[in-house]
Each structure stands twice: as structure tokens, then as C-alpha cells.
Design a protein around this motif. Sequence first.
Motif: not given
Length: 297
Positions: A142, A144, A146
Motif C-alpha cells: 500500500k 502512503v 499525502r
Amino acid sequence: KNVEIVFKSSPFGSQSHGYEAQNSFLLYAFGERLLIRTGRRDSYGSKHHTEWMWHTKSTNCITVNGESQGKRSASATGEIIAFHTSAPFDYVAGEAGRAYGDKLKRFTRSILFVKPELIVVYDRLEAPMPSVFEWRLHSPTKMVVRDQNSIQVTNRNAACRVSLLSPAELKLSLTDKFDPPPRPRVKLVEWHLKAQTPEPAKRVEFVTVIRPHRTSERPPTGAHLRAIENGYALEAELTSGRALVLMRASDEGRVQFGGVSTEAELAGLRFDRSGNPVDCLVVEERKVRTGRGTTLF
């Protein structure tokens, strides 16, 4: 340092087992898969096989209005238009516009590897009609996310940080779902990022920075992209100094920034911590040349 970029732009098209998209790429680092091609053949000719794995959306590439390059077609071809490898820099460029049939006039992808820590992906696309472009990225774990300038992939002892510096205001979506999925017996989880241009346009340039690193390390993150006359200037921090990359967006003309000027399609410089130039690379059409401690362009 065991970082590998795999790039495809093939005159054999997308037929037989070579169905990955033209101008797609993979990234491996330190023995781990980071940016990958996706899917698993559950059976030949299944919906997942033909509508996912044969589709450009399953690779680290670009779709146009959600549509693929030609599937399983000898005419969906690409071409390596420049290549260079050396101790400080690797460079490859491919042209894959014809792989999209009448959807695109041009898709030129250039990848500059400032060894061992900075990868710059520069995409130039031109369509006959205003179109929406989707920049695709896939990982085994997965991501990340932002924002478009901070996308992190980690797989065991390897990681990379991805920054989509241009265009601005991309619409991001992340999923672990396949469309369509493989048959239930296939237990496969992979992650898929789509970065979509906000408005239809005939032309677009994507500028992306990828920083592979060990998970035990914290690489520099600073990268600033400026639109300049005829192109772009990218400044990026390096562990040992900084890099400057000039990219021409127009078919001809001069790009200049910070006292550096060139009429080349792309020029890259590496500076040490004191600001002294230590290496340079210049791409002039199909020719690539490098030098040390020079800014002669």
C-alpha cells in the motif's frame, strides 16, 4: 547500489507475451519490487487477462481518456530514441504515440537516473483533440499518499518517494481493486494509483521525481520545479550536493536557468556541496554526451 529501472518501448508492438505498454517502466531496489506491472493470468482470455493485463492501466504508464494502447497488436509499437549509460548518469527515451492509434500524436517519455538516488521521469504528450490523461503507478504494498508531491512506497528493506511535480492539481485515487478482478482462486493484492489531469487539454507535460532508498535511510526530499521559457528547470537535493535538470518542452529553442543555458532537449548537472559542477549530461535528439566539471552546453 542495486537499483534497477526497466523500460520498454518496442518495435514488436504489444503482441504475444510482450503485452506490457510501450514507454512503461518498472523499479526494483535492493532486491525488492517497488513499482511493478500488475495482475495475474487466471486463465488465457479471461476478463482479467484481456481487460486488465492487456490494458495500459495495469502498468506504470499513461492512459488517454481512460483508454489503452492497442491490445495484442503488432502495430501498437514504440521506439527507443535515445540511450546512454555511465557512472554518474543513465538516460533512456522512448516514443510511443503510435501505440495509441489516433488517440495521440506524441508520447515521448524520458528517464534520467542521477545515480544512485534520483530518477526524473519527463513525459510529453500531444493529442489531436482535448483529452484527459491518467498517469498510472502500481506497487506490491500500500502506498502512503499525502498529496501528489509525497507518495511513499515501502517493501521490506526498500522504499521510494514519488513526487508528481507537474502538472498541478492532479486528481489522485488509490485502490487495491482490479477492474476487472481475477477469478476468486487468485489471491492477489496490489495497489494502483491514478493521477488524472484536472481538465481536458491537447498537450500536457508530466514531470515526476522518484527517490529510491533503503528503509533505514532518510534521503533528501527537496525538489523544486519552475516553468521557464521553452520548458522547465528542476532543482533537486542530493546526498552529496544538488542536481539541476533543464527540460525543453518546445520542439526547438533555448532553455536557461541559474547561469546555465542549452538548446538541447534535456541537460542534467550534478553539483557538489560547495556548488561546483562535477558532472553533466546533454541530450541532443538521439545523441547523449557527458562530461565532468563542465557547463558547456
